[in-house]
Design a protein around this motif. Structure first.
Motif, mmCIF file in Angstrom:
data_model
loop_
_atom_site.group_PDB
_atom_site.id
_atom_site.type_symbol
_atom_site.label_atom_id
_atom_site.label_comp_id
_atom_site.label_asym_id
_atom_site.label_seq_id
_atom_site.Cartn_x
_atom_site.Cartn_y
_atom_site.Cartn_z
ATOM 1 N N SER A 143 3.411 -4.935 -4.267
ATOM 2 C CA SER A 143 2.856 -3.576 -4.125
ATOM 3 C C SER A 143 1.447 -3.666 -3.547
ATOM 4 C CB SER A 143 2.800 -2.841 -5.472
ATOM 5 O OG SER A 143 1.722 -3.328 -6.257
ATOM 6 N N GLY A 144 0.955 -2.518 -3.101
ATOM 7 C CA GLY A 144 -0.421 -2.466 -2.630
ATOM 8 C C GLY A 144 -1.406 -2.689 -3.769
ATOM 9 N N THR A 145 -1.055 -2.193 -4.933
ATOM 10 C CA THR A 145 -1.908 -2.389 -6.102
ATOM 11 C C THR A 145 -2.054 -3.880 -6.404
ATOM 12 O OG1 THR A 145 -1.034 -0.304 -6.948
ATOM 13 C CG2 THR A 145 -2.234 -1.683 -8.505
ATOM 14 N N SER A 146 -0.936 -4.605 -6.369
ATOM 15 C CA SER A 146 -0.987 -6.061 -6.592
ATOM 16 C C SER A 146 -1.828 -6.743 -5.513
ATOM 17 C CB SER A 146 0.419 -6.659 -6.570
ATOM 18 O OG SER A 146 1.235 -6.081 -7.557
ATOM 19 N N PHE B 164 -2.869 -4.130 1.794
ATOM 20 C CA PHE B 164 -2.009 -3.102 2.399
ATOM 21 C C PHE B 164 -0.925 -2.714 1.400
ATOM 22 C CE2 PHE B 164 -3.797 -5.095 6.133
ATOM 23 C CZ PHE B 164 -3.935 -4.055 7.049
ATOM 24 N N SER B 165 -0.410 -1.489 1.557
ATOM 25 C CA SER B 165 0.724 -1.021 0.753
ATOM 26 C C SER B 165 1.894 -0.695 1.668
ATOM 27 C CB SER B 165 0.336 0.247 -0.012
ATOM 28 O OG SER B 165 1.496 0.899 -0.511
ATOM 29 N N PHE B 166 3.106 -0.991 1.193
ATOM 30 C CA PHE B 166 4.313 -0.579 1.914
ATOM 31 C C PHE B 166 5.150 0.368 1.064
ATOM 32 C CE2 PHE B 166 3.451 -5.048 3.378
ATOM 33 C CZ PHE B 166 2.834 -4.681 4.568
ATOM 34 N N GLY C 92 6.424 5.978 1.622
ATOM 35 C CA GLY C 92 5.794 7.027 2.432
ATOM 36 C C GLY C 92 4.622 6.555 3.272
ATOM 37 N N LYS C 93 4.198 5.318 3.136
ATOM 38 C CA LYS C 93 3.079 4.818 3.941
ATOM 39 C C LYS C 93 3.523 4.654 5.405
ATOM 40 C CE LYS C 93 0.193 4.762 0.565
ATOM 41 N NZ LYS C 93 -0.251 3.827 -0.440
ATOM 42 N N ASN C 94 2.578 4.484 6.313
ATOM 43 C CA ASN C 94 2.946 4.436 7.739
ATOM 44 C C ASN C 94 3.928 3.316 8.040
ATOM 45 O OD1 ASN C 94 0.998 6.385 7.801
ATOM 46 N ND2 ASN C 94 0.077 5.673 9.715
HETATM 47 C C1 PLP Z 1 -0.886 3.600 -1.835
HETATM 48 C C2 PLP Z 1 -2.265 3.156 -2.114
HETATM 49 C C3 PLP Z 1 -2.553 2.060 -2.939
HETATM 50 C C4 PLP Z 1 -1.538 1.380 -3.801
HETATM 51 O O1 PLP Z 1 -0.410 0.924 -3.156
HETATM 52 P P1 PLP Z 1 0.979 0.811 -3.976
HETATM 53 O O2 PLP Z 1 1.851 0.096 -2.997
HETATM 54 O O3 PLP Z 1 1.444 2.188 -4.268
HETATM 55 O O4 PLP Z 1 0.724 0.007 -5.195
HETATM 56 C C5 PLP Z 1 -3.882 1.653 -3.030
HETATM 57 N N1 PLP Z 1 -4.864 2.295 -2.389
HETATM 58 C C6 PLP Z 1 -4.624 3.373 -1.613
HETATM 59 C C7 PLP Z 1 -5.764 4.023 -0.916
HETATM 60 C C8 PLP Z 1 -3.320 3.849 -1.464
HETATM 61 O O5 PLP Z 1 -3.103 4.920 -0.711
#
Ligand code: PLP
Length: 366
Positions: free
Chosen positions: A58-61, A179-181, A184-186
Motif C-alpha cells: 500500500s501507499g501507507t506502507s 506512491f500508492s496504487f 482510484g489513483k492515477n
Molecule cells: C492514497 C494516499 C496515501 C495512502 O495510500 P494507500 O495506498 O491508500 O495506503 C498516502 N498519501 C496520500 C496523499 C494519498 O492520497
C-alpha cells in the motif's frame, strides 16, 4: 449519471491485456512478489526516472518504510502538512515520531516553503511534502532548506504518478518517495498496492528487507520486518496499466483544460492553479466554491458524483488532538478544506459529461 471515476469502462478498454496478465500469474503460482512484481519495479523506476523502486502492499506502507529507512522513530519530529490524506500523518505516527505541521500555499495547496524553516527544531529528522491532487509541491525552496539543515526529504507522491516539477518527475526529486496504487489513483491496482522510489542503494536494500520480515536469508531476521509485500497479480496488472499511463495522464490534462474553459468565468468559483513549470496530473480536480453545501445538493439532484478531499484537516481530527492544535492554527488549510469540492475526473470522461457537470455548477452559482 456522471460517475466520479469510471473503473468499469477502463477495465473494458484493456480487458484482454489484463485478463491475460492475471491468468498468467494464476497459472504460474507466483502469488507474492515474483517476476511480475520485479519487472514492474524496474519499469516504474524507469518511468519515474529513479534508480530503485521497491513494491509494497500500500501507499501507507511505502511511506512507513521510507520513514523507517531514514532511521526515524520515537522522539523525532517530521515536518509535513495538515491538508492531506490522513495516511501521510499516520505513517509518521507509526514510527513513534511526532508530526509537525506547516500550512499550505493558498494557490498550490501544497507545503508553504516559507513556513518550513521556523518549524525546524533540534528534533527534526525529515521534511515530508505532499504532491497534493497530482501537483508537485514547490520543491526547490524545500530542498534548499533541507540541505541547509542537513535533513532528508520524503515525497508523498501517492497522488502524483508522472507529475513533473521543472522537468523532474515526482518520486525522483528527494531522498525517497512513496506512491500508492489504490484503485482510484492515477495508476491503480485491482486491490491494494504501493511503492517506494529512491536513488540510494542503502535505503532500497533496507526497504526490500523490511517489506518481507527483515529476512536477508530465509529464517534469519536481522532487522524489524513487516508483511508489506506486493501480490503477483497486482504487479502484473500494474505492468499492463503502466503502459497506458501516459495516454491516460494526457487525457486528464485535456479534461482539465476543458473544465477551465467551461468554469473559469463562473463568479466566485476558483479553478485549480497549475504553475507553468509543473506537469499537473490531475488526480483530483478540485474547485473552491462559495457554498459547498448548495453545490453538493445540486450534484445529488442531477446525478453527478463528487468528492471532498479533504473536509477536515488532519490537525483537527480527533485522533490527533494530543498534538494540541486548535481551529485557526493553519488557516489556509482550514479555509481550503471548507471550500473544496472534487469534480468527476477520469481519463475516459467525455466532453458531454464535462458539460453536464459544468452546467450544474453554473446553474448553482450564476
Ligand atoms: C492514497 C494516499 C496515501 C495512502 O495510500 P494507500 O495506498 O491508500 O495506503 C498516502 N498519501 C496520500 C496523499 C494519498 O492520497
Amino acid at each position: 449519471m456522471v460517475p466520479y471515476v469510471d473503473l468499469k469502462t477502463q477495465y473494458q478498454n484493456i480487458k484482454s491485456e489484463i485478463d491475460e496478465a492475471v491468468l498468467n500469474v494464476l497459472a504460474s503460482t507466483r502469488y507474492i512478489l515474483g517476476p511480475e512484481v520485479m519487472a514492474f519495479e524496474e519499469e516504474f523506476a524507469a518511468y519515474s526516472n529513479t534508480e530503485y523502486a521497491i513494491a509494497v502492499n500500500s501507499g501507507t506502507s511505502a511511506l512507513h518504510l521510507s520513514l523507517l529507512a531514514l532511521g526515524i522513530g520515537a522522539g523525532d519530529e517530521v515536518i509535513t502538512v495538515p491538508f492531506t490524506f490522513v495516511a501521510t500523518v499516520a505513517a509518521i505516527r507509526y514510527t513513534g515520531a511526532k508530526p509537525v505541521f506547516v500550512d499550505i500555499d493558498p494557490q498550490r495547496y501544497t507545503m508553504n516553503p516559507d513556513q518550513v524553516e521556523q518549524a525546524i527544531t533540534d528534533k527534526t529528522k525529515a521534511i515530508m511534502p505532499v504532491h497534493l491532487y497530482g501537483q508537485p509541491a514547490d520543491m526547490n525552496p524545500i530542498l534548499e532548506i533541507a540541505k541547509k539543515h542537513n535533513l532528508p526529504v520524503i515525497e508523498d507522491a501517492a497522488q502524483a504518478h508522472g507529475a513533473e516539477y521543472k522537468g523532474r518527475r515526482a518520486g525522483s526529486m528527494a531522498e525517497i518517495a512513496g506512491f500508492s496504487f489504490y484503485p482510484g489513483k492515477n495508476l491503480g491496482a485491482y486491490g491494494e498496492g504501493g511503492l517506494v522510489t529512491t536513488n540510494d542503494p542503502n535505503y532500497a536494500q533496507k526497504i526490500r528487507l523490511m517489506r518481507d520480515w527483515g529476512q536477508e536469508q530465509k529464517g534469519h531476521h536481522n532487522i524489524i520486518g513487516f508483511n508489506y509485500r506486493m501480490d503477483g497479480i497486482q504487479g502484473a496488472i500494474l505492468r499492463v496499466k503502466l503502459r497506458h499511463l501516459e495516454e491516460w495522464t494526457e487525457a486528464r490534462r485535456q479534461h482539465a483544460l476543458y473544465y477551465k474553459e467551461l468554469l473559469q468565468d463562473i463568479k466566485d468559483v476558483t479553478i485549480p492553479y497549475a504553475a507553468d513549470d509543473v506537469r499537473h496530473v490531475y488526480h483530483v480536480y478540485a474547485l473552491q466554491v462559495p457554498n459547498r453545501d448548495r453545490l453538493q445538493q445540486a450534484f445529488k439532484d442531477n446525478d453527478v458524483q463528487f468528492g471532498v478531499h479533504y473536509p477536515i484537516p488532519v490537525h483537527l481530527q480527533k485522533f490527533y488532538a494530543d498534538l494540541g492544535h486548535k481551529a485557526g492554527d493553519f488557516p489556509v488549510s482550514e479555509q481550503v478544506a471548507n471550500r473544496v469540492i472534487s469534480l468527476p475526473m477520469f481519463p475516459e470522461m467525455t466532453r458531454d459529461q464535462q458539460e453536464q457537470v459544468a452546467k450544474v455548477i453554473s446553474d448553482t452559482f450564476q
